[in-house]
Motif scaffolding. Structure first.
Motif, PDB file in Angstrom:
ATOM      1  N   UNK A   6       8.773   6.300  22.270  1.00  0.00           N
ATOM      2  CA  UNK A   6       8.048   6.224  21.015  1.00  0.00           C
ATOM      3  C   UNK A   6       7.006   7.324  20.921  1.00  0.00           C
ATOM      4  N   UNK A   7       7.064   8.124  19.856  1.00  0.00           N
ATOM      5  CA  UNK A   7       6.076   9.164  19.606  1.00  0.00           C
ATOM      6  C   UNK A   7       5.363   8.880  18.295  1.00  0.00           C
ATOM      7  N   UNK A   8       5.173   7.603  17.982  1.00  0.00           N
ATOM      8  CA  UNK A   8       4.479   7.204  16.768  1.00  0.00           C
ATOM      9  C   UNK A   8       2.986   7.401  16.971  1.00  0.00           C
ATOM     10  N   UNK A   9       2.327   8.039  16.001  1.00  0.00           N
ATOM     11  CA  UNK A   9       0.903   8.334  16.106  1.00  0.00           C
ATOM     12  C   UNK A   9       0.152   7.527  15.055  1.00  0.00           C
ATOM     13  N   UNK A  10      -0.945   6.893  15.469  1.00  0.00           N
ATOM     14  CA  UNK A  10      -1.780   6.106  14.557  1.00  0.00           C
ATOM     15  C   UNK A  10      -3.097   6.857  14.372  1.00  0.00           C
ATOM     16  N   UNK A  11      -3.233   7.560  13.250  1.00  0.00           N
ATOM     17  CA  UNK A  11      -4.371   8.444  13.050  1.00  0.00           C
ATOM     18  C   UNK A  11      -5.475   7.826  12.204  1.00  0.00           C
ATOM     19  N   UNK A  12      -5.115   6.990  11.252  1.00  0.00           N
ATOM     20  CA  UNK A  12      -6.107   6.436  10.336  1.00  0.00           C
ATOM     21  C   UNK A  12      -6.414   4.988  10.682  1.00  0.00           C
ATOM     22  N   UNK A  13      -7.530   4.476  10.117  1.00  0.00           N
ATOM     23  CA  UNK A  13      -7.866   3.071  10.324  1.00  0.00           C
ATOM     24  C   UNK A  13      -6.769   2.170   9.790  1.00  0.00           C
ATOM     25  N   UNK A  14      -6.166   2.575   8.673  1.00  0.00           N
ATOM     26  CA  UNK A  14      -5.086   1.773   8.089  1.00  0.00           C
ATOM     27  C   UNK A  14      -3.868   1.749   9.010  1.00  0.00           C
ATOM     28  N   UNK A  15      -3.542   2.910   9.596  1.00  0.00           N
ATOM     29  CA  UNK A  15      -2.415   2.970  10.542  1.00  0.00           C
ATOM     30  C   UNK A  15      -2.668   2.044  11.725  1.00  0.00           C
ATOM     31  N   UNK A  16      -3.868   2.089  12.252  1.00  0.00           N
ATOM     32  CA  UNK A  16      -4.195   1.271  13.414  1.00  0.00           C
ATOM     33  C   UNK A  16      -4.171  -0.216  13.080  1.00  0.00           C
ATOM     34  N   UNK A  17      -4.673  -0.551  11.916  1.00  0.00           N
ATOM     35  CA  UNK A  17      -4.666  -1.961  11.523  1.00  0.00           C
ATOM     36  C   UNK A  17      -3.243  -2.481  11.429  1.00  0.00           C
ATOM     37  N   UNK A  18      -2.358  -1.684  10.799  1.00  0.00           N
ATOM     38  CA  UNK A  18      -0.947  -2.104  10.699  1.00  0.00           C
ATOM     39  C   UNK A  18      -0.321  -2.232  12.081  1.00  0.00           C
ATOM     40  N   UNK A  19      -0.628  -1.291  12.971  1.00  0.00           N
ATOM     41  CA  UNK A  19      -0.066  -1.347  14.319  1.00  0.00           C
ATOM     42  C   UNK A  19      -0.541  -2.592  15.054  1.00  0.00           C
TER      43      UNK A  19
END
Length: 312
Positions: A6-19
């Motif tokens: 997995x090379x999925x990157x979580x850059x924003x607060x929204x990305x992190x929340x979804x993750x």
């Protein structure tokens, strides 16, 4: 379900929340299979690519042998897995083709076991395969699967680790049989003993054997800067609501791992699982302490992440 490399990157607060709201099993796999391109990775990947496809947009380089050399846990296996993933099987005129095949060598491996592992890697149905003798699978199967590059990881086990002379000769014969087809190249991946073996064998040396040596990131200012950037890249791929600030612990990570990515990931994975169990918003320092406490070598007195001052 399996998530590979997995090379999925979580850059924003929204990305992190979804993750952080994914099912816990998916988050666990994202941590387990976390994949980060970095300095040493780029060097190793380029070494394999230039052996296999030396000219961009050109043809595969066939019948040659190369080496990817480095100490244990410096990321060689991850590089091999990534290269294979970027050259997946494909449908050909006579059946399924595998342009790149990767097998792992093991202590006391026999020619039959080499064949069995090639067979297992290429186990998708293939209309024209008829041989049932695994001794013949190595060459025959590679040719019929139109393989261009055979990668042998931990290749030192083919020739060393208490092998008898006749056994090492048998393994040399396997590799030479593949190269003698002039239709498949071989990349030997492992420690520095591979070079010692190959340079004593004219049949390998005369095929233009070339090797690339990978070293863990050292403690020079330049390498420590790269190491800190690596920790930041790992952090951006962790499925938590907040950053874990792994780069804050750069010196502890480096002291423990000696710059080897495999040892870094061992600690991060264990700490990440603990954070999932505790349902925290990120990996905390106590998770790092607990993880390294179980992994530290007996007799190692370093106080990684301050774990000695805490009750585990």
């Amino acid at each position: 379900m399996e998530i590979l490399q997995s090379d999925i990157v979580f850059l924003t607060d929204e990305d992190r929340t979804r993750a952080s709201q994914l099912p816990v099993g998916e988050r666990q796999l994202l941590i387990k299979n976390l994949f980060v391109p970095y300095h040493t990775y780029n060097l190793g990947y380029d070494a394999i690519r230039t052996l296999h496809m030396p000219v961009a947009g050109g043809l595969p380089n066939l019948g040659v042998v190369g080496g990817l050399i480095g100490p244990s846990r410096c990321g060689k296996s991850m590089i091999c897995e990534a290269y294979v993933a970027n050259h997946p099987q494909r449908d050909g005129e006579t059946g399924v083709e595998h342009p790149v095949v990767c097998i792992n060598a093991s202590i006391d491996m026999s020619r039959r076991q080499v064949g069995s592992r090639v067979h297992r890697f290429t186990s998708s149905p293939h209309r024209i395969l008829s041989r049932t003798d695994p001794i013949e699978w190595t060459v025959d199967r590679l040719l019929k699967c139109r393989t261009e590059l055979l990668i042998v990881d931990d290749a030192q086990y083919l020739f060393f680790e208490h092998r008898l002379a006749w056994s090492a000769t048998e393994m040399f014969g396997v590799v030479k049989d593949v190269l003698d087809t002039k239709k498949v190249s071989v990349m030997l991946v492992g420690d520095s003993r591979i070079n010692k073996f190959v340079f004593d064998i004219d049949a390998f040396k005369n095929r233009g054997y070339r090797h690339s040596d990978l070293e863990p990131l050292s403690n020079t200012p330049e390498d420590l800067e790269k190491f800190g950037a690596l920790l930041t890249s790992i952090d951006r791929r962790l499925p938590f609501a907040k950053p874990s600030q792994l780069a804050r612990y750069r010196d502890d990570f480096h002291r423990y791992s000696e710059g080897r990515i495999g040892l870094v990931m061992n600690v991060v994975q264990e700490a990440g699982y603990r954070a999932l169990n505790d349902r925290t918003a990120c990996i905390l320092v106590e998770h790092l302490r607990a993880a390294v406490h179980r992994m530290v070598r007996p007799g190692d007195d370093a106080n990684y992440f301050g774990y000695k001052s805490r009750a585990m």
